[in-house]
Scaffold this motif. Structure first.
Motif, short mmCIF file in Angstrom:
data_model
loop_
_atom_site.label_atom_id
_atom_site.label_comp_id
_atom_site.label_asym_id
_atom_site.label_seq_id
_atom_site.Cartn_x
_atom_site.Cartn_y
_atom_site.Cartn_z
N GLY A 24 45.77 60.40 40.72
CA GLY A 24 45.14 59.22 41.31
C GLY A 24 43.64 59.45 41.44
O GLY A 24 43.21 60.50 41.91
N ILE A 25 42.86 58.48 41.00
CA ILE A 25 41.40 58.65 41.07
C ILE A 25 40.73 57.51 41.84
O ILE A 25 39.53 57.33 41.76
CB ILE A 25 40.78 58.77 39.66
CG1 ILE A 25 41.08 57.53 38.81
CG2 ILE A 25 41.23 60.05 38.97
CD1 ILE A 25 40.28 57.44 37.53
N SER A 26 41.52 56.78 42.60
CA SER A 26 40.93 55.68 43.38
C SER A 26 40.48 56.20 44.75
O SER A 26 40.76 57.33 45.13
CB SER A 26 41.93 54.55 43.56
OG SER A 26 43.07 55.01 44.26
N ARG A 27 39.80 55.36 45.47
CA ARG A 27 39.38 55.68 46.83
C ARG A 27 39.88 54.56 47.74
O ARG A 27 40.25 53.49 47.27
CB ARG A 27 37.86 55.81 46.93
CG ARG A 27 37.12 54.52 46.64
CD ARG A 27 35.62 54.68 46.82
NE ARG A 27 34.92 53.46 46.50
CZ ARG A 27 34.82 52.40 47.30
NH1 ARG A 27 35.37 52.41 48.49
NH2 ARG A 27 34.17 51.32 46.92
N ARG A 28 39.87 54.81 49.03
CA ARG A 28 40.28 53.80 49.99
C ARG A 28 39.09 52.96 50.41
O ARG A 28 38.02 53.49 50.70
CB ARG A 28 40.89 54.44 51.24
CG ARG A 28 42.17 55.17 50.99
CD ARG A 28 43.27 54.18 50.82
NE ARG A 28 44.52 54.88 50.66
CZ ARG A 28 45.67 54.31 50.68
NH1 ARG A 28 45.76 53.02 50.85
NH2 ARG A 28 46.77 54.99 50.50
N ALA A 45 38.51 51.31 42.77
CA ALA A 45 37.92 52.22 41.78
C ALA A 45 36.52 52.63 42.23
O ALA A 45 35.83 51.87 42.91
CB ALA A 45 37.84 51.52 40.43
N TYR A 46 36.12 53.84 41.87
CA TYR A 46 34.75 54.28 42.13
C TYR A 46 33.80 53.53 41.21
O TYR A 46 34.17 53.12 40.11
CB TYR A 46 34.61 55.78 41.87
CG TYR A 46 35.19 56.64 42.96
CD1 TYR A 46 34.42 57.04 44.04
CD2 TYR A 46 36.52 57.05 42.93
CE1 TYR A 46 34.94 57.84 45.04
CE2 TYR A 46 37.05 57.83 43.93
CZ TYR A 46 36.26 58.22 44.98
OH TYR A 46 36.79 59.01 45.97
N SER A 47 32.58 53.35 41.63
CA SER A 47 31.58 52.67 40.81
C SER A 47 30.52 53.66 40.33
O SER A 47 30.39 54.77 40.87
CB SER A 47 30.90 51.55 41.62
OG SER A 47 30.07 52.10 42.61
N ALA A 48 29.75 53.25 39.36
CA ALA A 48 28.68 54.09 38.81
C ALA A 48 27.58 54.36 39.83
O ALA A 48 26.82 55.30 39.67
CB ALA A 48 28.10 53.43 37.56
N GLU A 50 28.29 55.34 42.77
CA GLU A 50 28.85 56.34 43.67
C GLU A 50 29.02 57.72 43.02
O GLU A 50 28.71 58.73 43.64
CB GLU A 50 30.23 55.88 44.18
CG GLU A 50 30.16 54.63 45.02
CD GLU A 50 31.53 54.07 45.32
OE1 GLU A 50 31.81 53.93 46.52
OE2 GLU A 50 32.30 53.80 44.38
N ILE A 51 29.56 57.75 41.80
CA ILE A 51 29.82 59.04 41.14
C ILE A 51 29.51 58.96 39.65
O ILE A 51 29.38 57.87 39.09
CB ILE A 51 31.27 59.51 41.33
CG1 ILE A 51 32.24 58.62 40.56
CG2 ILE A 51 31.66 59.58 42.80
CD1 ILE A 51 33.63 59.21 40.44
N ASP A 52 29.44 60.14 39.04
CA ASP A 52 29.23 60.24 37.60
C ASP A 52 30.45 60.81 36.87
O ASP A 52 30.73 60.43 35.75
CB ASP A 52 28.02 61.14 37.30
CG ASP A 52 26.75 60.61 37.92
OD1 ASP A 52 26.40 59.44 37.66
OD2 ASP A 52 26.11 61.35 38.70
N PHE A 53 31.16 61.74 37.53
CA PHE A 53 32.28 62.44 36.92
C PHE A 53 33.42 62.65 37.91
O PHE A 53 33.18 62.70 39.11
CB PHE A 53 31.87 63.85 36.44
CG PHE A 53 30.86 63.87 35.35
CD1 PHE A 53 31.24 63.82 34.02
CD2 PHE A 53 29.51 63.96 35.64
CE1 PHE A 53 30.30 63.85 33.00
CE2 PHE A 53 28.56 63.99 34.64
CZ PHE A 53 28.97 63.94 33.32
N PHE A 54 34.62 62.83 37.36
CA PHE A 54 35.76 63.35 38.11
C PHE A 54 36.02 64.76 37.61
O PHE A 54 36.10 64.99 36.40
CB PHE A 54 37.03 62.52 37.85
CG PHE A 54 37.01 61.17 38.49
CD1 PHE A 54 37.28 61.02 39.84
CD2 PHE A 54 36.72 60.05 37.74
CE1 PHE A 54 37.27 59.77 40.43
CE2 PHE A 54 36.71 58.80 38.31
CZ PHE A 54 36.98 58.66 39.66
N GLY A 73 37.62 51.95 34.98
CA GLY A 73 37.97 51.35 36.27
C GLY A 73 39.41 51.57 36.71
O GLY A 73 39.87 50.92 37.64
N ALA A 74 40.13 52.48 36.06
CA ALA A 74 41.52 52.74 36.41
C ALA A 74 41.64 53.41 37.78
O ALA A 74 40.72 54.10 38.23
CB ALA A 74 42.16 53.64 35.36
#
Length: 89
Positions: A24-28, A45-48, A50-54, A73-74
């Motif tokens: 899971g790569i989403s946030r609350r 989903a995280y936005s650009a 907020e972050i660059d990589f997982f 955006g998954a």
């Protein structure tokens, strides 16, 4: 790096489906008033901005550095051949 600092979100997983790791790569979403039908905060989903990589670590110790742009955006990823290029050696 020579390219500057990068914002990295770390995720881990021990979940497998048909031999493939699922993460899971989403946030609350913590904005007031945004609840799902069960009363819990919704996953986003995280936005650009907020972050660059997982950086993902699997239950067998495999590591992946996946650019946000590769997630489309998954809210979750199945680490199959599509993400093989992002595996850290």
């Amino acid at each position: 790096s020579d390219e500057g600092l990068a914002r990295v979100q770390v995720k881990s997983t021990t979940v497998r489906d048909m031999g493939r790791w699922c993460v899971g790569i989403s946030r609350r979403e913590y904005a007031a008033g945004i609840l799902n039908a069960g009363g819990s905060r919704r996953d986003c989903a995280y936005s650009a901005s907020e972050i660059d990589f997982f950086f993902i670590v699997t239950g067998d110790g495999s590591q992946f550095l996946v650019p946000l742009t590769a997630t489309n955006g998954a809210g979750s990823l199945t680490l199959d051949s599509k993400y093989a290029a992002f595996r850290v050696q």
